[in-house]
Design a protein around this motif. Structure first.
Motif, PDB file in Angstrom:
ATOM      1  N   VAL A 375      25.962  35.894  66.943  1.00 34.90           N
ATOM      2  CA  VAL A 375      24.942  34.847  66.889  1.00 34.90           C
ATOM      3  C   VAL A 375      23.573  35.532  66.949  1.00 34.90           C
ATOM      4  CG1 VAL A 375      24.004  32.776  67.959  1.00 34.90           C
ATOM      5  CG2 VAL A 375      26.468  33.203  68.051  1.00 34.90           C
ATOM      6  N   VAL A 376      22.727  35.235  65.974  1.00 33.74           N
ATOM      7  CA  VAL A 376      21.368  35.774  65.939  1.00 33.74           C
ATOM      8  C   VAL A 376      20.406  34.596  65.796  1.00 33.74           C
ATOM      9  CG1 VAL A 376      19.742  37.315  64.793  1.00 33.74           C
ATOM     10  CG2 VAL A 376      22.185  37.903  64.846  1.00 33.74           C
ATOM     11  N   HIS A 377      19.477  34.474  66.724  1.00 34.03           N
ATOM     12  CA  HIS A 377      18.483  33.399  66.647  1.00 34.03           C
ATOM     13  C   HIS A 377      17.594  33.630  65.430  1.00 34.03           C
ATOM     14  CE1 HIS A 377      15.215  30.716  67.734  1.00 34.03           C
ATOM     15  NE2 HIS A 377      15.955  30.227  68.728  1.00 34.03           N
ATOM     16  N   PRO A 378      17.296  32.600  64.650  1.00 40.00           N
ATOM     17  CA  PRO A 378      16.448  32.779  63.464  1.00 40.00           C
ATOM     18  C   PRO A 378      15.107  33.450  63.763  1.00 40.00           C
ATOM     19  CG  PRO A 378      17.460  30.613  63.431  1.00 40.00           C
ATOM     20  CD  PRO A 378      17.794  31.203  64.764  1.00 40.00           C
ATOM     21  N   ASP A 379      14.557  33.236  64.958  1.00 41.69           N
ATOM     22  CA  ASP A 379      13.280  33.863  65.300  1.00 41.69           C
ATOM     23  C   ASP A 379      13.389  35.382  65.381  1.00 41.69           C
ATOM     24  OD1 ASP A 379      12.245  31.331  65.468  1.00 41.69           O
ATOM     25  OD2 ASP A 379      12.132  31.283  67.663  1.00 41.69           O
ATOM     26  N   ASP A 380      14.620  35.910  65.509  1.00 42.43           N
ATOM     27  CA  ASP A 380      14.801  37.347  65.675  1.00 42.43           C
ATOM     28  C   ASP A 380      15.245  38.054  64.402  1.00 42.43           C
ATOM     29  OD1 ASP A 380      14.142  37.506  68.447  1.00 42.43           O
ATOM     30  OD2 ASP A 380      16.084  36.604  68.930  1.00 42.43           O
ATOM     31  N   VAL A 381      15.548  37.303  63.357  1.00 44.03           N
ATOM     32  CA  VAL A 381      16.075  37.921  62.143  1.00 44.03           C
ATOM     33  C   VAL A 381      15.091  38.915  61.545  1.00 44.03           C
ATOM     34  CG1 VAL A 381      16.688  37.427  59.738  1.00 44.03           C
ATOM     35  CG2 VAL A 381      17.702  36.073  61.582  1.00 44.03           C
ATOM     36  N   ARG A 382      13.808  38.538  61.447  1.00 46.20           N
ATOM     37  CA  ARG A 382      12.822  39.418  60.818  1.00 46.20           C
ATOM     38  C   ARG A 382      12.442  40.605  61.706  1.00 46.20           C
ATOM     39  NH1 ARG A 382      10.905  37.756  56.123  1.00 46.20           N
ATOM     40  NH2 ARG A 382      11.277  35.601  55.508  1.00 46.20           N
ATOM     41  N   ARG A 383      12.789  40.557  62.963  1.00 42.32           N
ATOM     42  CA  ARG A 383      12.420  41.647  63.863  1.00 42.32           C
ATOM     43  C   ARG A 383      13.197  42.929  63.551  1.00 42.32           C
ATOM     44  NH1 ARG A 383      12.922  39.949  69.879  1.00 42.32           N
ATOM     45  NH2 ARG A 383      11.517  41.736  70.181  1.00 42.32           N
ATOM     46  N   PHE A 384      14.381  42.806  62.951  1.00 40.69           N
ATOM     47  CA  PHE A 384      15.174  44.004  62.640  1.00 40.69           C
ATOM     48  C   PHE A 384      14.386  44.943  61.737  1.00 40.69           C
ATOM     49  CE2 PHE A 384      18.476  41.330  64.287  1.00 40.69           C
ATOM     50  CZ  PHE A 384      19.481  42.183  64.717  1.00 40.69           C
ATOM     51  N   ALA A 385      13.905  44.417  60.610  1.00 41.34           N
ATOM     52  CA  ALA A 385      13.158  45.257  59.671  1.00 41.34           C
ATOM     53  C   ALA A 385      11.849  45.732  60.297  1.00 41.34           C
ATOM     54  CB  ALA A 385      12.880  44.486  58.385  1.00 41.34           C
ATOM     55  N   ALA A 386      11.171  44.861  61.016  1.00 42.56           N
ATOM     56  CA  ALA A 386       9.880  45.229  61.603  1.00 42.56           C
ATOM     57  C   ALA A 386      10.024  46.367  62.608  1.00 42.56           C
ATOM     58  CB  ALA A 386       9.253  44.008  62.275  1.00 42.56           C
ATOM     59  N   LEU A 387      11.132  46.384  63.335  1.00 38.88           N
ATOM     60  CA  LEU A 387      11.331  47.410  64.369  1.00 38.88           C
ATOM     61  C   LEU A 387      12.141  48.605  63.877  1.00 38.88           C
ATOM     62  CD1 LEU A 387      12.148  45.015  67.349  1.00 38.88           C
ATOM     63  CD2 LEU A 387      10.062  46.377  67.047  1.00 38.88           C
ATOM     64  N   GLY A 388      12.651  48.536  62.655  1.00 39.91           N
ATOM     65  CA  GLY A 388      13.492  49.620  62.162  1.00 39.91           C
ATOM     66  C   GLY A 388      14.839  49.669  62.869  1.00 39.91           C
ATOM     67  N   ALA A 389      15.355  48.502  63.248  1.00 38.02           N
ATOM     68  CA  ALA A 389      16.659  48.415  63.905  1.00 38.02           C
ATOM     69  C   ALA A 389      17.702  47.992  62.867  1.00 38.02           C
ATOM     70  CB  ALA A 389      16.619  47.404  65.050  1.00 38.02           C
ATOM     71  N   GLY A 418      25.891  27.541  64.027  1.00 39.04           N
ATOM     72  CA  GLY A 418      25.425  27.702  62.653  1.00 39.04           C
ATOM     73  C   GLY A 418      24.649  28.975  62.406  1.00 39.04           C
ATOM     74  N   TRP A 419      24.451  29.784  63.440  1.00 36.91           N
ATOM     75  CA  TRP A 419      23.705  31.040  63.310  1.00 36.91           C
ATOM     76  C   TRP A 419      24.622  32.255  63.375  1.00 36.91           C
ATOM     77  CZ3 TRP A 419      19.733  29.592  67.702  1.00 36.91           C
ATOM     78  CH2 TRP A 419      18.905  28.554  67.244  1.00 36.91           C
ATOM     79  N   GLN A 420      25.890  32.072  63.074  1.00 39.24           N
ATOM     80  CA  GLN A 420      26.855  33.152  63.255  1.00 39.24           C
ATOM     81  C   GLN A 420      26.897  34.103  62.046  1.00 39.24           C
ATOM     82  OE1 GLN A 420      30.569  32.289  65.624  1.00 39.24           O
ATOM     83  NE2 GLN A 420      30.180  30.243  64.792  1.00 39.24           N
ATOM     84  N   TYR A 421      26.931  35.398  62.371  1.00 33.33           N
ATOM     85  CA  TYR A 421      27.056  36.465  61.372  1.00 33.33           C
ATOM     86  C   TYR A 421      26.116  36.240  60.188  1.00 33.33           C
ATOM     87  CZ  TYR A 421      31.255  37.242  64.156  1.00 33.33           C
ATOM     88  OH  TYR A 421      32.129  37.456  65.197  1.00 33.33           O
ATOM     89  N   PRO A 422      24.805  36.201  60.445  1.00 30.04           N
ATOM     90  CA  PRO A 422      23.845  35.854  59.399  1.00 30.04           C
ATOM     91  C   PRO A 422      23.463  37.061  58.530  1.00 30.04           C
ATOM     92  CG  PRO A 422      22.667  36.185  61.447  1.00 30.04           C
ATOM     93  CD  PRO A 422      24.128  36.384  61.764  1.00 30.04           C
ATOM     94  N   PHE A 423      24.476  37.685  57.902  1.00 31.99           N
ATOM     95  CA  PHE A 423      24.217  38.904  57.149  1.00 31.99           C
ATOM     96  C   PHE A 423      23.318  38.651  55.951  1.00 31.99           C
ATOM     97  CE2 PHE A 423      28.784  39.666  58.667  1.00 31.99           C
ATOM     98  CZ  PHE A 423      28.360  40.105  59.893  1.00 31.99           C
ATOM     99  N   GLY A 424      23.486  37.503  55.292  1.00 31.12           N
ATOM    100  CA  GLY A 424      22.627  37.179  54.159  1.00 31.12           C
ATOM    101  C   GLY A 424      21.175  37.057  54.568  1.00 31.12           C
ATOM    102  N   ASP A 425      20.908  36.340  55.666  1.00 34.56           N
ATOM    103  CA  ASP A 425      19.531  36.203  56.143  1.00 34.56           C
ATOM    104  C   ASP A 425      18.943  37.547  56.527  1.00 34.56           C
ATOM    105  OD1 ASP A 425      19.522  33.472  55.756  1.00 34.56           O
ATOM    106  OD2 ASP A 425      19.810  32.959  57.879  1.00 34.56           O
TER     107      ASP A 425
END
Length: 543
Positions: A375-389, A418-425
């Motif tokens: 489960v990944v909260h939508p507010d955290d999805v963009r943080r992966f790229a921004a932080l290089g994680a 509904g936020w499970q395994y959001p690989f596409g996002d």
């Protein structure tokens, strides 16, 4: 003229930006791409491999696996491959009969869906093995099924309190029923596998993984504690003797019962356990549990069997504020951080820790990665790229099946479900993706993982696609299991097919890009090469 040792012709070659035809190898490195360029390098001693239209790809890399654990379990009481309770009991009885001198019956692979509410009963085990303690891990390795003898051996009674990071499942009278969740598993002092068994397990696993096209991996539990076996000696011995043919990154285990005082010990372990094809430069931090036993850390509380909101949001195995300090110090010392982060609160805690490290230390090339991401909260999805994680996916889990439909979705807040395994996002937001299996939790076969990543349904299943807008295209999914995992593993001369790269190669028995997505799982590995040396060939190719 320097002739090639190997050339591959008459088939497509998967490259970073498309497909080529033909590839040449000399001294363990790729020297040329293209059919004609490869043919021009053939000499009197060159071996020519006719692809016959089959696809040549980089070696798969598993970014999150427990290879020694899986290999050892293959030699124990194996309950994988079925969910039938009677079959479990038949196998357990047979294993006990076949091993009359074994003081303990140890193994695992049972599924929570086989039991009401996911909780097995000790009395079932007592019927088939009444005279010896039995200790069987479930397929997720987050719970153990034990018989009465094992509870008696451990002194677990109705008066035994639950540990801070675990739970003893009990009946209406408060008596233990025979299921131990998370940290409660360590209450049973199960005899560890011997050094010989651990080494045999590693070599057994390595042969299996090579047969699946895996040429490198990151083992997520090296030098473990908190009730898990330390399997580092098997890797060290195999690396020193040359028996280790794969390239392995070991993730050193963070003892969640301790704090920053263990960091100097981890530095010493990194030096001691970096030898040959083994490099222990990563730290595994287990932040939470799993959703099925309500220990994954969530931003919203779980529901009960009636659908009512409870007060339980899961467990933070490591205090989030302390975590930020630990990760900042580890990052400053050049360690990669490898997080078990399954619930959306755990994902947020991990990203907060990475952000703290970036602010304190700058953008270092430590390549942190978060595994599982159920489960990944939508507010955290963009943080992966921004932080290089990096988002370290186990895509085989992203499908409808009983453990998801009966033991997870009904107990999650509907929004979280509904936020499970959001690989596409994550992909659309620019996150780097890596692929892994978590074997022996689920199949180590990358092709089966690719099938679910693309189809969001299990192979040979005719079910509704699970949150299908999160599906990946085949090229993106395959790149995650090759160049994506190579990036996580700091193996920058692997994962792609271009001149100068190491010749870690896999010949598939077909070209999955030429068929329908639903046919991906029909693909298999025909040949596997590490540094240009063949380490696996299928029976059909050997003939």
């Amino acid at each position: 003229m320097a002739y090639a040792d190997l050339v591959f012709v008459n088939g497509p070659v998967f490259t970073d930006d498309g497909f080529d035809t033909g590839l040449a190898v000399r001294d363990g490195r790729i020297t040329a791409l293209g059919e004609q360029a490869a043919r021009d390098l053939r000499g009197p001693r060159t071996e020519t491999i006719d692809l016959r239209g089959r696809l040549l790809i980089p070696g798969f890399q598993d970014a999150h696996i427990h290879a020694v654990m899986g290999g050892v379990e293959l030699g124990q009481c194996d309950l994988t491959g079925t969910t039938d309770r009677d079959e479990y009991l038949r196998r357990i009885r047979k294993y006990a009969d076949d091993n009359p001198d074994a003081a303990w019956i140890v193994g695992g692979g049972w599924s929570m869906e086989s039991f009401e509410s996911g909780i097995p009963d000790r009395h079932l085990l007592d019927r088939v093995v009444p005279d010896r303690p039995v200790y069987l891990l479930n397929r997720d390795h987050h719970a153990a099924w034990v018989n009465t003898r094992a509870l008696e051996y451990a002194g677990i009674t109705r008066d035994t309190p639950d540990p801070d990071a675990g739970r003893i499942d009990r009946d209406g009278n408060g008596d233990p029923v025979g299921a131990l969740q998370e940290g409660a598993m360590s209450l049973v002092d199960v005899p560890a596998a011997t050094a010989e068994q651990r080494l045999a397990g590693l070599l057994r696993a390595q042969a299996l993984l090579h047969s699946l096209g895996i040429t490198a991996w990151q083992d997520a539990m090296v030098a473990a504690s908190n009730g898990y076996d330390d399997i580092s000696d098997a890797y060290q011995q195999a690396a020193r003797t040359g028996a280790l043919t794969a390239t392995v990154v070991g993730a050193l285990w963070w003892d969640r019962d301790r704090g920053a005082e263990q960091i100097p010990e981890l530095v010493a372990k990194r030096e001691r356990l970096t030898v040959g094809r083994l490099r222990c430069s990563s730290i595994k931090l287990m932040l939470d549990g799993i959703a099925e036993n309500f220990t994954a850390a969530m931003t919203a509380p779980y529901r009960d069997s009636c659908g009512c909101t409870t007060s339980n949001r899961g467990i933070d195995f490591i205090d989030p504020e302390a975590l930020r300090g630990y990760v900042t110090e580890l990052d400053a010392l050049g360690f990669q951080t490898h997080f078990h982060a399954l619930g959306d609160q755990a994902v947020r805690n991990a990203l907060d820790a990475v952000e703290a490290a970036r602010k304190a230390n700058g953008q270092r090339d430590t390549r942190p990665h978060l595994a599982h991401l159920q489960v990944v909260h939508p507010d955290d999805v963009r943080r992966f790229a921004a932080l290089g994680a990096t988002a370290n996916m186990q895509p085989y889990w992203a499908a409808h099946e009983p453990q998801m439909d009966e033991l997870t979705i009904p107990f999650l807040d509907p929004e979280l479900a509904g936020w499970q395994y959001p690989f596409g996002d994550l992909h659309r937001a620019g996150a780097r993706l890596a692929g892994g299996s978590d074997w022996p939790v689920s199949t180590p076969d990358p092709i089966q993982g690719l099938h679910v990543a693309v189809n969001r349904v299990l192979p040979e299943e005719d079910r509704e696609r699970f949150l299908e807008d999160q599906a990946l295209d085949l090229r993106t999914a395959l790149s995650a299991y090759t160049s994506g995992s190579a990036y996580v593993n700091h193996l920058d001369d692997t994962g792609s097919l271009r001149p100068g790269m190491r010749a870690d190669l896999v010949v598939l028995n077909r070209d999955p890009f030429a068929g329908e997505p639903r046919e991906i799982s029909e693909t298999a590995v025909a040949q596997t090469y590490v540094d240009g040396r063949r380490v696996f060939v299928s029976e059909s190719d050997e003939r």
